[in-house]
Structure formats: C-alpha cells, structure tokens
Scaffold this active site. Sequence first.
Site, short mmCIF file in Angstrom:
data_model
loop_
_atom_site.label_atom_id
_atom_site.label_comp_id
_atom_site.label_asym_id
_atom_site.label_seq_id
_atom_site.Cartn_x
_atom_site.Cartn_y
_atom_site.Cartn_z
CE1 TYR A 143 -6.62 48.30 13.97
CE2 TYR A 143 -5.12 48.41 15.85
CZ TYR A 143 -6.19 48.92 15.13
OH TYR A 143 -6.83 50.05 15.58
CG ASP A 238 3.12 48.09 14.22
OD1 ASP A 238 3.51 48.44 15.35
OD2 ASP A 238 1.94 48.13 13.86
CE LYS A 266 -0.53 47.68 21.91
NZ LYS A 266 -1.89 47.96 22.31
N1 HOZ Z 1 -6.74 47.46 19.29
C1 HOZ Z 1 -6.38 47.13 20.61
C2 HOZ Z 1 -5.97 45.70 20.75
N2 HOZ Z 1 -5.17 45.19 19.74
C3 HOZ Z 1 -7.50 47.37 21.58
C4 HOZ Z 1 -7.35 48.68 22.20
C5 HOZ Z 1 -8.33 48.96 23.32
O1 HOZ Z 1 -9.49 48.59 23.22
O2 HOZ Z 1 -7.93 49.58 24.27
#
Ligand code: HOZ
Length: 426
Positions: A143, A238, A266
């Site tokens: 992802y 990434d 992050k």
């Molecule tokens: N896509 C995020 C985890 N891989 C989740 C982000 C969120 O819900 O804060």
Amino acid sequence: MSHRNQQLFERAQRHIPGGVNSPVRAFRSVGGTPCFFTQGSGSRMTDADGKSYLDYVGSWGPLILGHAHPEVVAAVQQAAALGLSFGAPTESEIEMANLLCALLPSLDMVRLVSSGTEATMSAIRLARGFTGRDALIKFEGCYHGHSDSLLVKAGSGMLTFGNPSSGGVPADLAKHTLVLDYNNVAQLEGAFAEYGASIAAVIVEPVVGNMNLIAPRQAFLDAMRGLCTKHGAVLIFDEVMTGFRVGLTCAQGHYGITPDLTTLGKVIGGGMPVGAFGGKREIMEMIAPLGPVYQAGTLSGNPVAVAAGLATLRLIQQPGFHDALTRKTQALCDGLAAAAKQHGVTFSAQSVGGMFGLYFRQQPPHSYAEVMDCDKDAFNRFFHAMLAAGHYFAPSAFEAGFVSAAHSETDIAETVAAAEAIFKAW
Ligand code: HOZ
C-alpha cells in the site's frame, strides 16, 4: 464495548462516512465499536470511557517515542506560539532537509509534503516525468497511499475490506500499473524482460507493513535494484512506514540498497502531518520550480509539524536507540509466540526494528498469498480478547504493529501475560 464509545460512534456516523476519517479505524474487519481516544501518554492511551490501553498501533507508526513525549510537545508549543503557518519558506525546513540528507546517503535533495500519500503520488509523477515513461510496477498487497495509480491490488484498508482495487480509479490510468508478487524474483525479471523499455518506476515497501508485516528476501531487493539500473527505471523505496522505524538508516541501510527515490512520512513528523520525497539530484531537479514536473502544497513544510519531526529525529539519534527498540519488539514477538506454542495455538510472529507482524499461521508469510492463508477469525478473536484486557493492536489482520521507546519491559511482559491467559483458554 462502552456506552460512551458507542454513543460517539453513533454520533460520528451522522456526518462522517462510516463514522471515521480513515477506513481501517471503523473496526469493520474485526467487528465491534471503535474506541474513541481522549488522551495518550508514553506507551498508554485512554478511551472515551476512561479505559487505559497499552498501545501497539502508535498512530500507525509515527509515535516512535510514545504518546506526547515532553520534548516533542514543547517543540510544537514553541513553534505554534511563533505562527501556525506562513505559506512561505522557514528556516526549520532547511534544517529538516539537511538532516534527512545527512542521515540517508541516497538523498541529495528532498521536498516536504503533508502526508505519505502525497509523497508517493509525487514520487511516481516525478519518476514518470524523469523517464518519459508511463508504466509502473508495484507489488500485490503493498500500500502506497490512496492516489489513483497506486490503488491497484493494494494493501491496508483495501485488504481489510476484501477489495484490493478501488472504485473511482480510471481504467485508463490503472492499466499503466503492473502488479507483481512480492518476493518473486522470477516474475520481476519476466516483467522487465517484456516491458523494460516502458517501465518508469518500481515502487516497493522494502519491508511490507500494509498486508501485515512481510520481510523482504535480500535477493528480491538486490534483483530489483539491478533490473531498475539495467533498464533505466527509477527505484522508489516507500519508507513511509519503515523510515527511521527499522533503524536510523531506514530499510535501505538495513538491507544495503540505494534507491533512486525515497518516500518518507510517519516518524519524520513525530505525530504531526509531514511527508517527504527525495533522492538523486538529477531526478529531484525535475520538480517545479526547477523543472517541468509540478507539485505544490499550502501546508508543505508547515513549521509546527516540522518542529515535531525535528524534535523526534533528534531524540532517535541517541546512541543505542534503535537497538533497544529492536530488542523490545523482538521480546514481544518471542513472548507471544512462546505463549501460543505453550497452549498449542497455531501462531507465529516476527519483527524488523520497531515494527512487528502477528500471524495465525505456522510460519511468517513471504507473500500476499501466504498472508491470505492466515486464520483471520482467530486474529479477530485475539484482537477483541486483548482489547478487553487493555492491549490495543491494529484492528485488522492486515496491518503491522508498532512498539515505541516508551514501552517498558514491564509493559511487554504485561502484554505477553495477557496473551498467555487468552491462549490458555483458546
Ligand atoms: N492506512 C493506515 C494503515 N496502514 C491507516 C491509517 C489510519 O487509519 O489512520
């Protein structure tokens, strides 16, 4: 589930789709009512009902120092008092860019944005602009945020809801994205043999954290580097999740690979919205205002967010920081695996630096197909039992977990003991 969480969830659903501002938070995969959090401190956070949890999500990775680290909070307060946003350059952006380029030898230049999605989306555009090619290789279950080109057979919430390709993505665009199996060298070689001259970029999570955690085979990363160089494609790591989380030189240092472009997020925002993409000078010089590839953002390089990131990056450079984090995360995985084994529960766990994966499967998976082989119902049962016992894991079997420097050995032991009690009654 508490009355107050339930009430808030009902209220939230009136004007927020699904009651959440990011899908995985809705607990759809595990069932039940999401917790609404009111406060966090160190390794713990408190929900709307006043229940305390040991947190193994850490805001999905940014909180490497735990919740509300005093030095990060102070940096934010100081920066906020001087002005929330200028929409013009500030000195702290230079400090951040210099620091990132000093820590990562693959970065000659870097641009700050406000999220990981923006970083990956911009890196893809840049790679296409630089090479003059359209095709993109990604790996099933990885992802890279929610931009169009990258929402094809993606991980994270896309897997949680069993629909790995999003509605609303034009087929004309998706057709440029080739999706291959993670860790499959032969397939990667085949794709380059057939389409090498039209591939702009390969984008990869060097350690996958969005279909649970999958560690790369060294040969896979080595082959990727070699093939991109041979065919003139841009290799994009990434590192939004792995950046400064698996070690101070990120996954690229850990595995000894030099990507052409890197995306970050992050940890570099310390809990505030910061993303970044950077890499080789000749590629980065294609970005506006130097070059023809456009990218912009009102809040890019925001001084308050950058202050949080800089404070975080300063603290994680302390000697031994990542060794201690790695040891604690490994102790959690070893403890959980031993507890499961003791009671005959089919389970495995592994970690890389401060991120970990839990699998209701005999061995850690190496691919999307193997992840799909995990017992999702068992995970959901475990998740809810741990939640009830005050241990907050990601509400999906397809997400990695995170340990922070604020987690003590006692915290880890407490979590292992809770899991042991659950496995005993399994
Ligand atoms: N896509 C995020 C985890 N891989 C989740 C982000 C969120 O819900 O804060």
